[in-house]
Design an enzyme around this catalytic site. Sequence first.
Site, PDB file in Angstrom:
ATOM      1  N   GLY A 121      -0.226 -11.246  -4.032  1.00 55.92           N
ATOM      2  CA  GLY A 121       0.915 -10.693  -4.742  1.00 55.92           C
ATOM      3  C   GLY A 121       1.224  -9.255  -4.402  1.00 55.92           C
ATOM      4  N   CYS A 122       0.520  -8.633  -3.457  1.00 53.55           N
ATOM      5  CA  CYS A 122       0.761  -7.219  -3.186  1.00 53.55           C
ATOM      6  C   CYS A 122       1.561  -7.015  -1.904  1.00 53.55           C
ATOM      7  CB  CYS A 122      -0.577  -6.471  -3.092  1.00 53.55           C
ATOM      8  SG  CYS A 122      -1.527  -6.904  -1.613  1.00 53.55           S
ATOM      9  N   GLY A 123       1.986  -8.097  -1.267  1.00 54.21           N
ATOM     10  CA  GLY A 123       2.785  -7.965  -0.062  1.00 54.21           C
ATOM     11  C   GLY A 123       1.979  -7.848   1.205  1.00 54.21           C
TER      12      GLY A 123
END
Length: 279
Positions: A121-123
């Site tokens: 979820g942090c890219g």
Amino acid sequence: MPRAALDSPTGESANDQPRDAYAYQELDGAGARGEAVLAEECALAISYNGISHAVMMVSPSAVEDFVAGFSLSGGLVDGLDDIYDIQVKRAGAALSAEVQISSRAFWALKQHRRNLAGTSGCGLCGVEALEQALPQLDTLTASPLPPAEHLQGLRERIGSAQRLARQTGALHAAAFVDGSGEIRLCREDIGRHNALDKLIGALLRERLEPQLGFALVTSRCSLELIHKAVRARIGTLVSLSAPTSLTVQWARRHHLNLIHLPHHSAPRVYSPAPFAGGG
């Protein structure tokens, strides 16, 4: 490491169990009917020290070889000494493999899983995927090219060694040709990566030196196969299909001999380069 056996009511291995023939009808005016033996496929769940790691679709033959080779070629262990035991069990149409590995290897595996969870979820998951697709690999010690006579008639010889493919016509193969030019090992699978993993596992488990011969793959020679060969310390990889440009670049960079065996011409050595700076 103890040799595991598939858990079946008869005690047979998956290689020895009878295969069903499937009826078919030819799509033409005559509509002739017949039966054919088809390639087997099953799901294999792999766990390390009790922690689930992956589910793969495989052919249910030489499963212990596959698990050992998958563990090494995937960078999960450094060698056979890190694998203490492999227990393979059957549950209906599926298989499960419980692998006991060393504390050092298990710690590294847990760290890798923790890093994957941390990037969720942090890219950065794309970065992780790129690192897996283009990993940092050790450079091999250059090996001499095999004698040309060891490649003569190899297409026909590997065809004779593919016992399962002769029955089904739908399996890739990976073979090890020893220093005398003889096919010492042959492993088959529905997946080209799986076939090479099985061969790598067989080399490990039989404690054969990969650089005292060469590996042959019947499938397309893609970059992932180069990764596996380098991690397994295979000095020479021969492919029945032409390599990609990136495959050649990585083979040259890591001192892996790469040879294409065309149908109707002499073997082509793409790595090492034929001359300095050659393209």
